[in-house]
Design an enzyme around this catalytic site. Structure first.
Site, PDB file in Angstrom:
ATOM      1  N   ARG A  42      10.647  80.346 -17.412  1.00  0.00           N
ATOM      2  CA  ARG A  42       9.783  81.474 -17.765  1.00  0.00           C
ATOM      3  C   ARG A  42       9.429  81.412 -19.240  1.00  0.00           C
ATOM      4  NH1 ARG A  42      10.575  86.076 -20.070  1.00  0.00           N
ATOM      5  NH2 ARG A  42      12.838  86.181 -19.863  1.00  0.00           N
ATOM      6  N   ARG A  56      11.641  77.724 -24.148  1.00  0.00           N
ATOM      7  CA  ARG A  56      13.070  78.011 -24.182  1.00  0.00           C
ATOM      8  C   ARG A  56      13.932  76.874 -23.649  1.00  0.00           C
ATOM      9  NH1 ARG A  56      12.799  84.324 -22.156  1.00  0.00           N
ATOM     10  NH2 ARG A  56      12.055  85.086 -24.156  1.00  0.00           N
ATOM     11  N   HIS A  76      20.226  83.781 -19.535  1.00  0.00           N
ATOM     12  CA  HIS A  76      19.439  84.944 -19.917  1.00  0.00           C
ATOM     13  C   HIS A  76      18.609  85.513 -18.775  1.00  0.00           C
ATOM     14  CE1 HIS A  76      16.874  87.491 -22.247  1.00  0.00           C
ATOM     15  NE2 HIS A  76      15.809  86.791 -21.992  1.00  0.00           N
ATOM     16  N   HIS A  79      18.625  80.889 -22.669  1.00  0.00           N
ATOM     17  CA  HIS A  79      17.866  81.318 -23.842  1.00  0.00           C
ATOM     18  C   HIS A  79      18.433  80.664 -25.093  1.00  0.00           C
ATOM     19  CE1 HIS A  79      15.939  83.825 -26.779  1.00  0.00           C
ATOM     20  NE2 HIS A  79      15.227  84.389 -25.834  1.00  0.00           N
ATOM     21  N   GLY A 125      14.131  99.787 -12.936  1.00  0.00           N
ATOM     22  CA  GLY A 125      13.728  99.204 -14.219  1.00  0.00           C
ATOM     23  C   GLY A 125      12.222  99.111 -14.297  1.00  0.00           C
ATOM     24  N   ALA A 161      10.080  96.995 -12.949  1.00  0.00           N
ATOM     25  CA  ALA A 161       9.403  96.797 -11.663  1.00  0.00           C
ATOM     26  C   ALA A 161       9.620  98.006 -10.751  1.00  0.00           C
ATOM     27  CB  ALA A 161       9.911  95.520 -10.990  1.00  0.00           C
TER      28      ALA A 161
END
Lengths: 247, 657
Positions: free
Chosen positions: B455, B352, B421, B288, B64, B66
């Site tokens: 995050r 969030r 999420h 989320h 992906g 990273a």
């Protein structure tokens, strides 16, 4: 809802497959098409039968993993919708639904509805990039990109590489895919230096992979879940012809 | 095999001081300020002669943002990279589903942004549970990421003058988020994937799609390879290298229902954990706030609606409970725009964790909307610019919502509800992104490094690409340059043992031949986790879960039905292996949540809240990363602590009012 499914079954390694009929009951209109197949597979599993193999992952229409021909149409009856985003409310109680894999010489069937789309990756590897090694990039604002160009590039870059265009094409051509990839970069300033070399290499790889050629039928654009337009191929052809002058 | 955990018992062991791995960040920048740290550290790192790089093989698991970015960048440097992904193409990794955008401290809007401010916001947003040095570096690199992506041809949204457009995004009061309509993740991943394609064509990267990693090979204490299963043929084989990188994403699917792709799993990092890599902060999961609510028992996954929608949409529920009127029949003064009421400064843009808990609270009060009362409205009827402006910004999201729900969000408000999420926890890594197994590096969501307990929106893409494009190429080179690594023989006992354990496990799953499907176990596990280790947790519930999970896990190994054989494309077998690992991880998550007697970020313990119902941190006792050591299935894990110090951002209670 009660449905009759006629599903293509082809064991791994077999050269031929066949339609198997499954009666299924209790389908909710709020289910996605793949959730309906999950229910069928749960039952097959408990009955000691091999569940239907099908590719899927994000189930929100962006990863491009899922793909099946539903009643003769790639991704099914809804426009601009992948199979995972198709919901059962678009079917009626008692419907008979045929489910088949993508069919193309360049997409060999692996098992049931799962095919090998690696040929699309080969086309990308041949030239679907800008040579921009990590660390060598100039300041992002050093190149202005007119909004129209950025939007046009985005429209092409929205392609999810699902292969529906190939499945729908009577010639099994991947030209809409290739054209979308070419157009994404050729519409941006960053794509100009390699523009003509890129298109030649990608088209050559497309042809070598066993995809047919484009005869402007337009089935590809009709089924494309991201609504890539047919004139993307026109632009590709223009670049191919121009390449003979600039290469 | 199961025992009941009572009220007074703790199902974990605190590591005696001075034992086990030393958890230091390994920053080699003595006396430097945080601004100089990455430069100074980089200067201390060893280099490898360009001509010698091709002699070194790097194993990359996951492609992906990273993993793909790292594979491409390491290939460009000249390393021989062997990359593996379970998808049929690296372009399908779940990074692709990220919608909203990527943060960068470019300050293109002249709205007061800076590297320091992005650093500050990220540390604060993470509720002071992240390592300052890593976060500062992330903010520094954010500006280079945008440059890199633009050079690759990522079609970011542009202004009419040709400059890049930015927008504000959940939890930020400035416009630092770069985006490509609602599919920023796909466009960034296509950039990394195209760079990867160039390296595959050049022969530096050898790509193995439809291949799943099932074990890490550790030789003489170092990660030297992996055991994989070819998902088409079932062949199990080993691959060796000088270092192994895991860029395999998060573990939200432990909840069964999450916004992750169906294939996302914890197997790679869990197998590494079992082999000695410490797992940090496993209970830090992100819920989320803006997902499409569950429609029924058949639900196989949840779909996110980008929180960028909260820029223009207003969140509300009826003031009265059990209000069954259609939304347009509820007059303005009978609506509760609860985020704007509770948090006037940030309004609908609160982070969030706060938005999610507020939604849960109003639904728990009986004011939720839609089937089951588990939903709140996200209303665009008063959005600036009207439907045309909304369509230009969010058209694809609105279309997606209509496809899934059958409702037209231009006419009726969207219904949304929180869903799992992202997982901030992951394998513990030092400043070099190396785990506690030398030679095993971990990047992106799979590590624990940058987001603390929560995050911020548009920071996941930033972290994945910072790790992949810029950090690993430097730190991995240091590891290669600093160590002499003899070749590994396929006959080495460690290799034999790893292969045998994979074969044995696969066979064991196939041999159970019970009466329940893998999914039915996974759903039940997910429900336990959602009920007791979800949006809010308490000691009693967590103890219940810690008692229940081993029972369910035992039943799984006793009664699961995995049809077919190994030597086939066997999707049930793939799922079974992943769910078996989720069962072990789930228990650790609950233990971690139980041990952390405080609320912070996404970890909300009901016992620890302020009178206003906000999270109450305990910095005196819990300002550390909890890194767990595996001791065996069903055995108490051992807790190691990395003390967190805050020299630049002073911990304070987050206040978005």
């Amino acid at each position: 809802m009660r449905l009759t499914l006629k599903v293509w079954r082809q064991p791994k390694g077999a050269t031929k497959g066949h339609f198997e009929t499954y009666e299924t009951d209790g389908v909710s209109p709020d289910m996605s098409f793949l959730e309906m197949l999950d229910v069928v597979n749960d039952r097959l599993t408990l009955d000691g039968q091999d569940p239907i193999a099908f590719d899927h992952d994000c189930r929100e229409g962006i990863c491009g993993t899922c793909g099946m021909v539903i009643n003769g149409v790639a991704h099914g009856p809804e426009r601009a919708t992948t199979a995972c985003q198709l919901h059962m409310r678009h079917f009626r109680d008692g419907d008979v639904i045929h489910i088949e894999p993508w069919r193309a010489a360049a997409f060999p069937v692996i098992k049931d509805l799962v095919v090998d789309r690696g040929a699309l990756d080969r086309i990308m590897e041949a030239g679907g990039f800008v040579t921009a090694p990590t660390g060598a990039a100039p300041e992002a604002h050093s190149t202005l990109v007119p909004k129209e160009a950025a939007d046009a590039a985005f429209e092409a870059a929205a392609c999810i590489q699902c292969g529906a265009c190939v499945a729908a094409c009577p010639n099994a051509s991947a030209m809409l895919f290739t054209a979308a990839k070419v157009a994404h970069l050729s519409r941006l300033p960053q794509g100009q230096p390699e523009r003509y070399g890129r298109v030649v290499k990608m088209v050559a790889t497309h042809d070598a992979a066993g995809f047919g050629n484009c005869t402007n039928i337009g089935e590809c654009a009709a089924v494309c879940p991201k609504e890539i337009k047919l004139d993307t191929i026109t632009a590709l052809n223009r670049d191919v012809i121009s390449s003979t002058l600039f290469q | 095999m199961t025992q009941t955990i009572t009220e007074t018992e703790n199902p974990w062991i605190d590591a005696p001081s001075g034992t086990g791995p030393v958890l230091t960040a390994n920053v080699k920048a003595d006396g430097k300020t945080i601004e100089e740290m990455w430069d100074a550290h980089r200067f201390s790192l060893k280099l490898v002669n360009p001509a010698n790089k091709r002699k070194h093989t790097i194993i990359m698991v996951g492609t992906g943002l990273a993993g793909g970015a790292a594979a491409a960048s390491l290939g460009e440097l000249g390393y021989h990279v062997k990359a593996f992904c379970y998808q049929d193409s690296p372009r399908r990794a779940h990074s692709i589903a990220a919608q909203g955008g990527i943060n960068a401290a470019k300050n293109y809007r002249n709205d007061g942004d800076s590297v320091f401010r992005l650093f500050y916001d990220t540390v604060k947003g993470g509720d002071f549970r992240a390592r300052e040095a890593n976060v500062y570096r992330l903010a520094q690199l954010s500006v280079d990421i945008i440059d890199q992506c633009v050079a690759q041809g990522v079609p970011f949204a542009r202004e009419y003058g040709g400059l890049i457009d930015t927008r504000s995004f959940g939890g930020a009061q400035l416009s630092r988020t770069f985006y490509a309509r609602g599919q920023t993740g796909q466009q960034l991943l296509l950039g990394a994937y195209s760079a990867l394609c160039r390296q595959i064509d050049a022969g530096t990267v050898e790509m193995h799609p439809r291949t799943e990693m099932l074990e890490v090979i550790v030789v003489d204490g170092r990660a030297r390879g992996i055991v994989v299963r070819d998902m088409i043929s079932g062949a199990i084989s080993s691959h060796f290298g000088d270092a192994v990188v895991l860029g395999t994403g998060g573990y939200s699917n432990v909840f069964f229902l999450s916004t992750n792709a169906k294939g996302c799993n914890t197997t790679a990092i869990w197998r590494a954990h079992r082999k000695g890599a410490l797992f940090a902060n496993p209970c830090f999961t992100q819920i989320h706030p803006t997902c499409i609510p569950v429609a029924g028992d058949h639900q196989s996954k949840l779909t996110l609606m980008s929180e960028s929608l909260r820029n223009d949409g207003r969140v509300w529920v009826p003031k009265q409970g059990d209000d069954t009127r259609a939304p347009d029949q509820i007059p303005e003064d009978e609506r509760d725009y609860y985020l704007e009421r509770m948090y006037p400064a940030f309004g609908n843009l609160v982070p969030r964790d706060i938005a999610s808990r507020a939604a849960k609270r109003v639904c728990d009060e009986g004011r939720g909307v839609g089937p089951g009362g588990l939903g709140v409205y996200l209303d665009f009827s008063k959005a600036q610019g009207g439907p045309a402006a909304i369509n230009a910004k969010y058209g694809n999201l609105f279309d997606m919502y209509e496809r899934i729900t059958g409702e037209n969000p231009y006419e009726v408000p969207m219904r949304i509800y929180p869903a799992v999420h992202y997982t901030m926890g992951g394998l513990w890594v030092d400043y070099n992104l190396m785990s506690t197994i030398p030679g095993l590096f971990v990047a992106g969501e799979a590590n624990f490094s940058d987001h603390g307990a929560n995050r911020l929106g548009a920071s996941a893409l930033m972290q994945g690409l910072a790790d992949g494009y810029f950090i690993l190429p430097a730190t991995l080179t240091d590891y290669i340059g600093a160590n002499t690594l003899p070749p590994v023989s396929a006959d080495h006992p460690a290799v034999r043992e790893a292969e045998a354990s994979v074969n044995e496990r696969v066979q064991r799953l196939l041999d159970v031949n019970g009466t329940r499907t893998v999914d039915s176990f996974h759903r039940e596990l997910g429900q336990v986790m959602w009920d007791y280790c979800g949006m809010s947790r308490n000691g009693e519930g967590l103890r219940k879960a810690i008692n229940r999970i081993p029972e369910l896990r035992a039943e799984f190994w006793d009664n699961v039905k995995v049809p077919g054989i190994n030597e086939d494309l066997n999707q049930s077998l793939e799922k079974a292996g992943r769910v078996a690992d989720f069962f072990e991880l789930a228990e650790l998550m609950c233990i971690d949540a139980l041990h952390r007697n405080e609320s912070c970020g996404g970890h909300f313990r009901e016992e620890y809240q302020t009178p206003e119902g906000e999270a109450r941190r305990d910095d005196d006792n819990y300002a550390y990363a909890a890194a767990w050591e595996f001791k065996g299935v069903g055995l108490a894990p051992v807790l190691h602590k990395e003390k967190l110090t805050f020299d630049y951002v002073h911990p304070a209670q987050r206040d978005y009012r």
